[in-house]
Each structure stands twice: as structure tokens, then as C-alpha cells.
Design an enzyme around this catalytic site. Structure first.
Site, short mmCIF file in Angstrom:
data_model
loop_
_atom_site.label_atom_id
_atom_site.label_comp_id
_atom_site.label_asym_id
_atom_site.label_seq_id
_atom_site.Cartn_x
_atom_site.Cartn_y
_atom_site.Cartn_z
N GLU A 83 0.90 -1.15 -0.16
CA GLU A 83 -0.04 0.09 0.03
C GLU A 83 0.77 1.33 0.03
OE1 GLU A 83 -3.01 0.38 2.99
OE2 GLU A 83 -3.89 1.89 1.64
N ASP A 84 1.80 1.32 1.01
CA ASP A 84 2.71 2.52 0.98
C ASP A 84 3.95 2.67 0.21
OD1 ASP A 84 0.56 2.80 2.90
OD2 ASP A 84 1.66 2.70 4.77
#
Ligand code: MN
Length: 716
Positions: A83-84
Site C-alpha cells: 500500500e505505502d
């Protein structure tokens, strides 16, 4: 919980993992995973000022407390990478393989939720949790650990965000942890949430606990020594722990109106022994020395809670007159009580912990089924959120079936909800309910520990009024659908239910069994178009659920091993004629006591011939594939024993009059006794009748008596 809550280096994690996993390659793999995640998160920092990698590292560390396997730890370390960071699913998969990547994707999906309103957000969140649990319960366990670490470091966030996260943890994640039986994580999440939601209350309780701690500890320790000595004298190897009550559990009791001093004076001990038998022996020894408080003994060993919790609970007058709440359990029960579903990891001999975890979730955890039911009901978003929150995750009561199985229900549930929870068929044919030996009305609000028995009648049908009376959305929907569905759909639903049930009996996971390839093989074999048709044909009795399962498992079908001889059982003394079978031992079932004229079904027992039940006997429901057709021998002239319950309107004893009324009808009363009283007296009677007509005549006669509130035939 581990002594040290926060770690900063991967070596600390590896040290901990080494305590339960000894393969060097696995540890090396874990270190490489860490290095990969470290590179990916490089340059990122948390609100607390630490390097970002500290967070996933600690999430993995929390999971070592439940002995998580390597793929789970790897996924925990990489849970924010997709996600990051600049990392694709393909890159991760090529480095660490499919299993780990799927886990990380599962966790990522859970945190990627867009919302416009709170309701939309909750719906999406719940649905994703449900999907997570049904695909791989490890995803949810990682999520719980992730949240736990975020809660431990919540101080770094602005107050408004703290409240939002704390509320979500309290309302969604802690209940999920509870239902999965992961008490350790549940309890810490609750305490941390309370600290941010109601800081005044939290610190007030914490302080009060602290001031009385020394004195309490001293008493507990002394009691501990006495009990330990007692057990040693009786040669019971054991361990005793004093146990701390969580701040949240005290808050909970206070908010239910208990006084602080009451909760406080209650001291707590936990005794661990080796075997189940020793639990009971230890209990006996303790009760013989310390007087138990009446009605406080609970046997969750014989009757585990729906989240698998097992323990004996008792409260005794202990040292210096202090009340002691004592739990007695084996080491294994303790492991399950603390770690629930995650305890599968703890057993070395457990070869396939992952698969076992998934099947335990699907088969043993009632909340899983409830939540799956709701997600398949056609509900509005608001209904869905409220039902999951109020009826599945929070505020449940536990009641018992007459056999002692615990059923979990939403608070406020009625016998109708109970009946439908046991089985849709039981719900749809129910005619009445008996709670703790008294007949109750269908709108009775069930209480914790009630023993509930449902009387059914095969020809009876649901009533539309029930929709108003039932508590839960799922029950209401079931009743509604009964009235709106056409037959085909009812068959499909029944068929699906009985297939699910058969699979559970064989410990097969539903989703796994219904893989695309299995479904097409079943359809090909049975010459049906799709799974719906398969369900329909199970539901209408054309195919047995077991037959469908056998197509895949290829195991031998259990055919009744009784010679099929052409002529019928013509023994003049036999009550029952079994079609096509001669010379077979036949018994009338003791549970439903059929009498001549009842609709009956035979059940092929293992080695004891055929036992004959009334066709609406709920003991039959799960035994469908071993049923045989039977009928009454018309030439017989005998009497049959049957059981009745009669409730009077007032407290006057009418026993003599009842006996007199039945004698006039030539019905001998074998026994009659009082089994309870509420507004009137409840009698249980055993009587001998000639046949169903004879029995009904008596019921009618008794109903005519002005003092009779209710009289019914019962199953035992
Ligand atoms: Mn995270």
C-alpha cells in the site's frame, strides 16, 4: 503477554521466533523479508518519529506471542509494503511466493477503505473483514496485531483521530478478537480503547486498583499457597496463577450497576492441571475445603463456549472470608482460552495448522456462520451494519439445548430465534417452547443460561406474527422468505443447509469443497446444470447430501447392511413393520416416545437394529441418510408410554383431579410430579395410551379443565 512490548531490531524478533521454530532456512527467510521491507520503507517515518519499519516489526513481534507461522510473520513484516511503498504484487510474489503475497493483499484490502458516510465505511469494513475471515483467517489475525500495535502507539496521533481509532477498536476489532477466542489481544485492545475513549474512568479505575493492590496480592498469595498445598497432598501436579482483572472488565461491571467494592473484594485464581479429569478432582478438593457460593459454578469443560473456551468456574468463600473466583483448566484449555483460533499454531504435532484454523473457524465458531448468514441475506446497508454490530458481535447471551450444547444468540432473542438458529426446519415446524421446564410464550425474552426446548410438529407452519416477535434480522428474514419464496427456492435453501451440515460433520470446509472443478464434477455425475440445481435436488430429497459428497471424496457409501428380503415383517407381536425388511430388531425411541398412529420414521442404528422416532423428532434431523420407512403393525393392540407437560393457572395442587380425569378415559398415569412453578404449577406426567386418537382425546379433556393453562405432549 511478553515482558517487553516494543522492539527495535530484527534480531530481537528472530530470537523470539527461535524459541518455537528451529529451522535455520526459515529464520533466514524471515531476515530477508525484513531486509526487503526495510529497503522499501526507507525514508518513511511514523507520527511517533520512529522509522516506519519499527511498526511492522512490532506487529510481527506481537504475533510471536501466539506462535505464528513463518508466512504469517513475513506478511506481518510486509503488511504495509504494497500500500505505502513502491512495490508491486508481482515483485513480492517473485521474491516470496504466492501464499505470503495473498496474505499481504488481504491485509492491504482491509485498510484500503473509502468512505463517504460512517455507514458506508462500516459496511465496507465489515464486508472486508468477513471476506478476510472466510478466505484466510490469518489475514484477520495479522490485522488484529496491526491494530494492537497502532493502539499501543496511539498517543502520537491527534486527539480526534485517537477517538475514532479507539471507537473502531472497541466496537469492531475487540469483538472480532473475542469471537475468534484470542483473549490476549482482545483484552489489551479493550483496555487501550477505554483509555482514549474515557480517560477519566480509565485512570480512576487504574488508580483504585493500584492502591489496594498490595493488600490484595497478599491475600491472593496466601490463598494460593493453601490451595497449592491441598492439591499437592492429593498428588495433583498443578500451577496456580493469581490473575489480574482487566480495567475494561471492571468498567463493564461498574456500568452494569455493580459497586466498586463488590468487584474489588473479588479475588481471582487460576489453576492449571494436566488432564480434564484432574480439573474435576481439583474442584472437588477445593469445594470440600472452601464453601462454594451457590449458583456460581459453571462447567465450560463439558460445555465449551461458542468461541471454544473451556474451563471450570467457581466462586468460594476463601481466606478471611474473601470471595475467590477460581478457574480450573488444563494447560491445553488455557492455551485455547488465551489464543483461541490462533492456538492451532502452538501444537507441534499440528502439521497443517493453516487448514485446521480455517476449518475450525468455519465449523466451530458460531459467529462465523451468523455473519455469513447475514451477508447472504438481502439486507439494506443500514440493516446489515446494525445486525452485525448488535446481533452478532456485541451483547450476546448463551443458552443451552436440552442436550447441553451452548447456543449463542443476540440479547433479546426469543424462542423463535433459538429454533431458527438450531435449524431452519426446527423453526418452521415449531409449535411451542419450554424454558427451564416451564412452558413459555413465543415472545419470552431468553436469558443467559436458560435451557430451551422447542416442541415441533411436522405439519405445523410458521406464522406471519413471528416476524414481529423474532429479535434478529436473520430470523425475521428467514420467516419472511418462507412466505415469499416459491417451493424451488425453499428446496435450494434446505439443500444448501443440509450439504453444509454434512460437510461440517465430515470436517470439510464448505468453500473448499465447492471449488469450480468439484462443482462441475458433481453436476456432470448427477446430470444437473449448476450448483443451484444440486441444492434443489438435495432439498427435495432426490439426492442425499452424503451422495453428493461421496462423488468428490469417493469414500464408500454407508449402506444399511440389512438383507433385503421380499416379505414383510409379519411377527404378530412387533409394533412396527419395516418395509422390505424381515427379522430386524425394532425399538421405539425413548426421546420422542411414538405411540400408535404417530407419523414415524425408522433410523438404522449402529448395531442395535432400527429405532423408531416420531417423524418430527428433532433428533432425526441430522441423521437423514440412515432413515428407513416404517409403519405401524395394524394388528397390534398395546399401550404406549408417552410424556406430557401440564401447566396450571394457579398454585393449587390439582394432581388428584388430573389423575382422576385421565383414569376415566382408561389412561393409567405411570407417574406425575411437579417440575416447576411460575404463575402456576408445572407437572410432568408419564401415561400409557392406546394410540394417538386416545392421547388426543385426553389432551382435549384436560384442556377443558378451567384450571389448566396449557397441556402438551413433549419430547425428552
Ligand atoms: Mn500497519
Amino acid at each position: 503477554m511478553s515482558k517487553k512490548n516494543e522492539i527495535l531490531k530484527v534480531d530481537e524478533l528472530l530470537e523470539k521466533v527461535k524459541t518455537y521454530i528451529d529451522q535455520d532456512e526459515e529464520l533466514e527467510l524471515l531476515r530477508n523479508t525484513y531486509l526487503f521491507a526495510y529497503e522499501k520503507h526507507k525514508g518513511q517515518f511514523r507520527k511517533s518519529g520512529e522509522e516506519y519499519i519499527v511498526h511492522p516489526l512490532n506487529v510481527a513481534y506481537i504475533l510471536t506471542d501466539v506462535y505464528a507461522d513463518i508466512p504469517t510473520l513475513q506478511a506481518a513484516i510486509m503488511h504495509d509494503v504494497l500500500e505505502d511503498c513502491d512495490c508491486t504484487k508481482d515483485e513480492m510474489e517473485s521474491m516470496f511466493g504466492h501464499e505470503v503475497t495473498v496474505l499481504v493483499q488481504g491485509v492491504t484490502k482491509l485498510s484500503k477503505i473509502n468512505f463517504s458516510t460512517e455507514n458506508d465505511y462500516l459496511i465496507e469494513y465489515y464486508k472486508k473483514i468477513i471476506v478476510g475471515i472466510s478466505e484466510d483467517v490469518r489475514v484477520i489475525i495479522i490485522k488484529l496485531a496491526d491494530r494492537l500495535h497502532n493502539m499501543r502507539t496511539l498517543w502520537a496521533l491527534p486527539e480526534e483521530k485517537q477517538k475514532i481509532k479507539a471507537k473502531e477498536s472497541m466496537e469492531i476489532l475487540a469483538p472480532i478478537a473475542h469471537h475468534l477466542g484470542i483473549h490476549k489481544i482482545k483484552s489489551e485492545l479493550e483496555d487501550l480503547s477505554l483509555r482514549y475513549l474515557k480517560p477519566e474512568v480509565f485512570y480512576d479505575i487504574a488508580e483504585k486498583l493500584n492502591t489496594s493492590k498490595l493488600e490484595r496480592d497478599k491475600t491472593v498469595l496466601e490463598m494460593q499457597e493453601i490451595v497449592s498445598k491441598l492439591l499437592t497432598e492429593h498428588n495433583i501436579a498443578h500451577e496456580i496463577k493469581g490473575r489480574a482483572k482487566s480495567i475494561y472488565s471492571i468498567y463493564n461491571k461498574l456500568s452494569k450497576g455493580k459497586k466498586f467494592s463488590d468487584i474489588y473484594d473479588l479475588h481471582a485464581l487460576r489453576i492449571l492441571v494436566d488432564t480434564e479429569q484432574e480439573c474435576y478432582v481439583a474442584l472437588g478438593i477445593i469445594h470440600s475445603k472452601f464453601r462454594p457460593l451457590p449458583n456460581r459454578f459453571k462447567d465450560y469443560v463439558a460445555m465449551p463456549k461458542p468461541n471454544m473456551y473451556q474451563s471450570l468456574h467457581t466462586t468460594v468463600f476463601g481466606l478471611d472470608g474473601y470471595l475467590f473466583e477460581i478457574q480450573i483448566r488444563t494447560y491445553q484449555m488455557d492455551e485455547i482460552a488465551e489464543n483461541g483460533i490462533a492456538s492451532h499454531w502452538a501444537y507441534k504435532e499440528n502439521r497443517d495448522a493453516k487448514a485446521n484454523m480455517q476449518s475450525t473457524t468455519e465449523q466451530k465458531l458460531q459467529f462465523f456462520k451468523s455473519i455469513m448468514d447475514l451477508s447472504s441475506d438481502k439486507l439494506s446497508s443500514e440493516e446489515f451494519v446494525n445486525s452485525v454490530k448488535d446481533e452478532v458481535l456485541n451483547d450476546n447471551i448463551y443458552v443451552f439445548t436440552p442436550k447441553g450444547d451452548i447456543i449463542e444468540l443476540a440479547k433479546g432473542s426469543t424462542p423463535i430465534d433459538f429454533a431458527y438458529k438450531v435449524h431452519t426446519k426446527v423453526g418452521e415446524t415449531m409449535v411451542g417452547a419450554i424454558v427451564n421446564n416451564s412452558i413459555v410464550s413465543l415472545d419470552y425474552e431468553l436469558q443467559n443460561n436458560d435451557i430451551v426446548k422447542i416442541n415441533t410438529n411436522k405439519t405445523s407452519r410458521p406464522s406471519k406474527e413471528w416476524i414481529q416477535i423474532a429479535k434478529t434480522t436473520h430470523t425475521k428474514n428467514k420467516i419472511r422468505s418462507y412466505f415469499t419464496k416459491n417451493e424451488r427456492e425453499i428446496y435450494i435453501e434446505r439443500g444448501r443447509e443440509s450439504l453444509e451440515k454434512e460437510l461440517r460433520k465430515r470436517k470439510l470446509a464448505f468453500a473448499e469443497f465447492l471449488s469450480d472443478s468439484n462443482v462441475s464434477e458433481i453436476c456432470r455425475e448427477l446430470k444437473l446444470k449448476n450448483i443451484e440445481e444440486v441444492y434443489q435436488n438435495i432439498g427435495n430429497g432426490k439426492h442425499a447430501a452424503s451422495t453428493v459428497i461421496h462423488i468428490i471424496t469417493k469414500e464408500e457409501q454407508q449402506k444399511p447392511k440389512i438383507a433385503r428380503v421380499g416379505n414383510q415383517n409379519t411377527d404378530a407381536n412387533a409394533d412396527i413393520v419395516v418395509s422390505g425388511i424381515d427379522q430386524v430388531k425394532v425399538n421405539l425411541a425413548q426421546c420422542c416416545n411414538p405411540v400408535f398412529g404417530d407419523d414415524i420414521i425408522g433410523y438404522i442404528t449402529m448395531g442395535n437394529g432400527i429405532s423408531v422416532h416420531r417423524s418430527n423428532c428433532h433428533n432425526l434431523a441430522s441423521l437423514e441418510d440412515r432413515n428407513v420407512l416404517v409403519s405401524w403393525n395394524q394388528n397390534i393392540n398395546k399401550r404406549y408410554l408417552t410424556y406430557l407437560i401440564l401447566q396450571t393457572k394457579d398454585k393449587t395442587d390439582h394432581m388428584l383431579d388430573i389423575i382422576q380425569k385421565t383414569s376415566i378415559l382408561d389412561i393409567p398415569v405411570d407417574s406425575i410430579h411437579t417440575i416447576g412453578s411460575s404463575s402456576g404449577i408445572v407437572y410432568e406426567m408419564r401415561v400409557y395410551v392406546r394410540n394417538l386418537e386416545h392421547l388426543n382425546k385426553m389432551l382435549l379433556e384436560l384442556k377443558k379443565q378451567t384450571y389448566v393453562e396449557k397441556v402438551e405432549r413433549i419430547q425428552r
